[in-house]
Scaffold this motif. Structure first.
Motif, PDB file in Angstrom:
ATOM      1  N   ILE A  92      47.272  37.167  18.352  1.00 25.77           N
ATOM      2  CA  ILE A  92      48.111  37.820  19.332  1.00 25.77           C
ATOM      3  C   ILE A  92      47.817  38.056  20.907  1.00 25.77           C
ATOM      4  O   ILE A  92      48.312  37.891  21.944  1.00 25.77           O
ATOM      5  N   ILE A  93      46.443  38.361  20.778  1.00 23.08           N
ATOM      6  CA  ILE A  93      45.616  38.403  22.343  1.00 23.08           C
ATOM      7  C   ILE A  93      45.662  37.103  23.045  1.00 23.08           C
ATOM      8  O   ILE A  93      46.331  37.006  24.390  1.00 23.08           O
ATOM      9  N   ASP A  94      45.431  36.036  22.417  1.00 18.80           N
ATOM     10  CA  ASP A  94      45.376  34.800  23.021  1.00 18.80           C
ATOM     11  C   ASP A  94      46.862  34.302  23.570  1.00 18.80           C
ATOM     12  O   ASP A  94      47.079  33.911  24.419  1.00 18.80           O
ATOM     13  N   ARG A  95      47.843  34.676  22.743  1.00 14.15           N
ATOM     14  CA  ARG A  95      49.315  34.255  22.903  1.00 14.15           C
ATOM     15  C   ARG A  95      49.665  35.181  24.263  1.00 14.15           C
ATOM     16  O   ARG A  95      50.359  34.633  25.232  1.00 14.15           O
ATOM     17  N   ARG A  96      49.509  36.464  24.280  1.00 15.78           N
ATOM     18  CA  ARG A  96      49.779  37.137  25.438  1.00 15.78           C
ATOM     19  C   ARG A  96      49.108  36.596  26.643  1.00 15.78           C
ATOM     20  O   ARG A  96      49.701  36.669  27.828  1.00 15.78           O
ATOM     21  N   TRP A  97      47.569  36.303  26.571  1.00 11.77           N
ATOM     22  CA  TRP A  97      47.002  35.862  27.730  1.00 11.77           C
ATOM     23  C   TRP A  97      47.737  34.591  28.519  1.00 11.77           C
ATOM     24  O   TRP A  97      48.046  34.612  29.320  1.00 11.77           O
ATOM     25  N   THR A  98      47.941  33.699  27.163  1.00 11.54           N
ATOM     26  CA  THR A  98      48.805  32.240  27.685  1.00 11.54           C
ATOM     27  C   THR A  98      49.932  32.489  28.381  1.00 11.54           C
ATOM     28  O   THR A  98      50.328  32.115  29.341  1.00 11.54           O
ATOM     29  N   ASN A  99      50.650  33.405  27.678  1.00 11.60           N
ATOM     30  CA  ASN A  99      52.281  33.567  28.012  1.00 11.60           C
ATOM     31  C   ASN A  99      52.245  34.406  29.330  1.00 11.60           C
ATOM     32  O   ASN A  99      53.477  34.046  29.995  1.00 11.60           O
ATOM     33  N   GLN A 100      51.392  35.292  29.556  1.00 13.29           N
ATOM     34  CA  GLN A 100      51.748  36.232  30.733  1.00 13.29           C
ATOM     35  C   GLN A 100      50.832  35.921  31.708  1.00 13.29           C
ATOM     36  O   GLN A 100      51.132  36.135  33.044  1.00 13.29           O
ATOM     37  N   LEU A 101      49.401  35.635  31.762  1.00 10.61           N
ATOM     38  CA  LEU A 101      48.551  35.623  32.820  1.00 10.61           C
ATOM     39  C   LEU A 101      47.966  34.168  33.329  1.00 10.61           C
ATOM     40  O   LEU A 101      47.667  34.007  34.310  1.00 10.61           O
ATOM     41  N   GLN A 102      48.048  33.349  32.274  1.00 11.91           N
ATOM     42  CA  GLN A 102      47.281  31.997  32.563  1.00 11.91           C
ATOM     43  C   GLN A 102      48.336  31.027  33.023  1.00 11.91           C
ATOM     44  O   GLN A 102      48.908  30.026  32.317  1.00 11.91           O
ATOM     45  N   GLN A 103      48.933  31.188  34.149  1.00  6.20           N
ATOM     46  CA  GLN A 103      49.933  30.302  34.910  1.00  6.20           C
ATOM     47  C   GLN A 103      49.379  29.670  36.180  1.00  6.20           C
ATOM     48  O   GLN A 103      48.605  30.260  36.903  1.00  6.20           O
ATOM     49  N   PRO A 104      50.282  28.430  36.469  1.00  9.80           N
ATOM     50  CA  PRO A 104      49.552  27.876  37.934  1.00  9.80           C
ATOM     51  C   PRO A 104      49.699  28.748  39.043  1.00  9.80           C
ATOM     52  O   PRO A 104      48.871  28.547  39.611  1.00  9.80           O
ATOM     53  N   ILE A 105      50.590  29.625  38.975  1.00  6.43           N
ATOM     54  CA  ILE A 105      50.856  30.506  40.322  1.00  6.43           C
ATOM     55  C   ILE A 105      49.479  31.274  40.611  1.00  6.43           C
ATOM     56  O   ILE A 105      49.107  31.471  41.583  1.00  6.43           O
ATOM     57  N   HIS A 106      48.915  31.765  39.378  1.00  4.46           N
ATOM     58  CA  HIS A 106      47.812  32.512  39.229  1.00  4.46           C
ATOM     59  C   HIS A 106      46.425  31.889  40.012  1.00  4.46           C
ATOM     60  O   HIS A 106      45.711  32.342  40.706  1.00  4.46           O
ATOM     61  N   ALA A 107      46.551  30.447  39.463  1.00  4.41           N
ATOM     62  CA  ALA A 107      45.375  29.562  39.880  1.00  4.41           C
ATOM     63  C   ALA A 107      45.692  29.316  41.395  1.00  4.41           C
ATOM     64  O   ALA A 107      44.555  29.461  42.148  1.00  4.41           O
ATOM     65  N   LEU A 108      46.766  29.137  41.699  1.00  3.48           N
ATOM     66  CA  LEU A 108      46.836  28.915  43.221  1.00  3.48           C
ATOM     67  C   LEU A 108      46.739  30.088  44.184  1.00  3.48           C
ATOM     68  O   LEU A 108      45.947  30.096  45.096  1.00  3.48           O
ATOM     69  N   ALA A 109      47.062  31.491  43.680  1.00  5.50           N
ATOM     70  CA  ALA A 109      46.639  32.764  44.361  1.00  5.50           C
ATOM     71  C   ALA A 109      45.095  32.820  44.456  1.00  5.50           C
ATOM     72  O   ALA A 109      44.542  33.134  45.518  1.00  5.50           O
ATOM     73  N   TYR A 110      44.349  32.706  43.405  1.00  6.58           N
ATOM     74  CA  TYR A 110      43.025  32.787  43.500  1.00  6.58           C
ATOM     75  C   TYR A 110      42.268  31.403  44.334  1.00  6.58           C
ATOM     76  O   TYR A 110      41.480  31.882  44.936  1.00  6.58           O
ATOM     77  N   PHE A 111      42.878  30.523  44.140  1.00  6.51           N
ATOM     78  CA  PHE A 111      42.452  29.417  45.222  1.00  6.51           C
ATOM     79  C   PHE A 111      42.626  29.788  46.765  1.00  6.51           C
ATOM     80  O   PHE A 111      41.632  29.315  47.429  1.00  6.51           O
ATOM     81  N   LEU A 112      43.716  30.249  47.064  1.00  8.81           N
ATOM     82  CA  LEU A 112      44.271  30.451  48.453  1.00  8.81           C
ATOM     83  C   LEU A 112      43.380  31.938  48.809  1.00  8.81           C
ATOM     84  O   LEU A 112      43.504  31.987  50.226  1.00  8.81           O
ATOM     85  N   ASN A 113      42.913  32.823  48.133  1.00  5.02           N
ATOM     86  CA  ASN A 113      42.461  34.010  48.363  1.00  5.02           C
ATOM     87  C   ASN A 113      41.011  33.577  48.738  1.00  5.02           C
ATOM     88  O   ASN A 113      40.316  33.494  48.125  1.00  5.02           O
ATOM     89  N   LEU A 114      40.707  33.951  50.315  1.00  4.43           N
ATOM     90  CA  LEU A 114      39.311  33.292  50.660  1.00  4.43           C
ATOM     91  C   LEU A 114      38.436  34.417  50.107  1.00  4.43           C
ATOM     92  O   LEU A 114      36.996  33.865  50.165  1.00  4.43           O
ATOM     93  N   LYS A 115      38.685  35.448  49.606  1.00  5.49           N
ATOM     94  CA  LYS A 115      37.843  36.597  49.070  1.00  5.49           C
ATOM     95  C   LYS A 115      36.947  35.735  47.840  1.00  5.49           C
ATOM     96  O   LYS A 115      35.969  36.004  47.538  1.00  5.49           O
ATOM     97  N   PHE A 116      37.842  35.216  47.104  1.00  3.26           N
ATOM     98  CA  PHE A 116      37.310  34.540  46.045  1.00  3.26           C
ATOM     99  C   PHE A 116      36.834  33.238  46.258  1.00  3.26           C
ATOM    100  O   PHE A 116      35.906  32.585  45.877  1.00  3.26           O
ATOM    101  N   TYR A 117      37.680  32.339  47.085  1.00  2.00           N
ATOM    102  CA  TYR A 117      37.304  30.862  47.356  1.00  2.00           C
ATOM    103  C   TYR A 117      35.903  30.816  47.933  1.00  2.00           C
ATOM    104  O   TYR A 117      35.219  29.692  47.859  1.00  2.00           O
ATOM    105  N   LEU A 118      35.556  31.690  48.821  1.00  5.24           N
ATOM    106  CA  LEU A 118      34.256  31.569  49.643  1.00  5.24           C
ATOM    107  C   LEU A 118      33.069  32.301  48.826  1.00  5.24           C
ATOM    108  O   LEU A 118      32.138  32.265  49.527  1.00  5.24           O
TER     109      LEU A 118
END
Length: 174
Positions: free
Chosen positions: A38-64
């Motif tokens: 149940i936890i894994d399904r929720r994680w995959t369906n709601q949070l593990q999306q390409p848009i989150h990876a892009l936001a993480y990558f483009l946010n310089l606080k994280f990137y640097l």
């Protein structure tokens, strides 16, 4: 435990929850595997999306930061979003060329001392608006992604689900 996704900082509580469930049931997989699914399904369906990876990558606080990980999962999300946001080949090539400027922290405005000083102090979308002019195609995409309002509705649904799992009646069951 399976390999954890490194690029979303709020994944850590999910991992801790799974570990606590595992510990509670004495590491007897048969007793808690349905909860983990149940936890894994929720994680995959709601949070593990390409848009989150892009936001993480483009946010310089994280990137640097020292903890940034541009592993295969992150870059797959970045490229998937570039494909969707830059539908024609010419624009996609421009964005990918600008990606090299971004990765190298190059460019007249991007690498200026003022831009460097503001990375931690300014909202990411505003930072891109002010200092991303060296990468005009990527700048538009970065502002679009980073200025999206956040919603806690997915998390609220998950916590509601967890409340149904963790009830007074179930606590008394062995």
């Amino acid at each position: 435990m399976e390999r954890a996704c490194q690029w979303v900082s709020f994944m850590r509580p999910w991992i801790r929850a799974k570990e606590a469930i595992s510990h509670y049931y004495g590491r007897n997989t048969r007793k808690y595997e349905i909860l983990w699914r149940i936890i894994d399904r929720r994680w995959t369906n709601q949070l593990q999306q390409p848009i989150h990876a892009l936001a993480y990558f483009l946010n310089l606080k994280f990137y640097l930061s020292d903890s940034f990980r541009d592993d295969e999962e992150v870059m797959a999300g970045v490229f998937a979003c570039i494909d969707k946001m830059a539908p024609n080949r010419e624009l996609r090539d421009k964005v990918l060329d600008e990606l090299e400027i971004y990765k190298g922290a190059e460019g007249r405005l991007f690498s200026s001392q003022q831009a460097i000083d503001r990375r931690e102090k300014q909202q990411s979308d505003l930072w891109w608006e002010n200092y991303g002019a060296d990468m005009p195609n990527s700048q538009k995409k970065a502002i679009r992604v980073l200025s999206q309002p956040c919603s806690a509705s997915g998390c609220e649904r998950s916590w509601s689900l967890f409340e149904n799992i963790h009830t007074k009646k179930r606590n008394r069951l062995t």
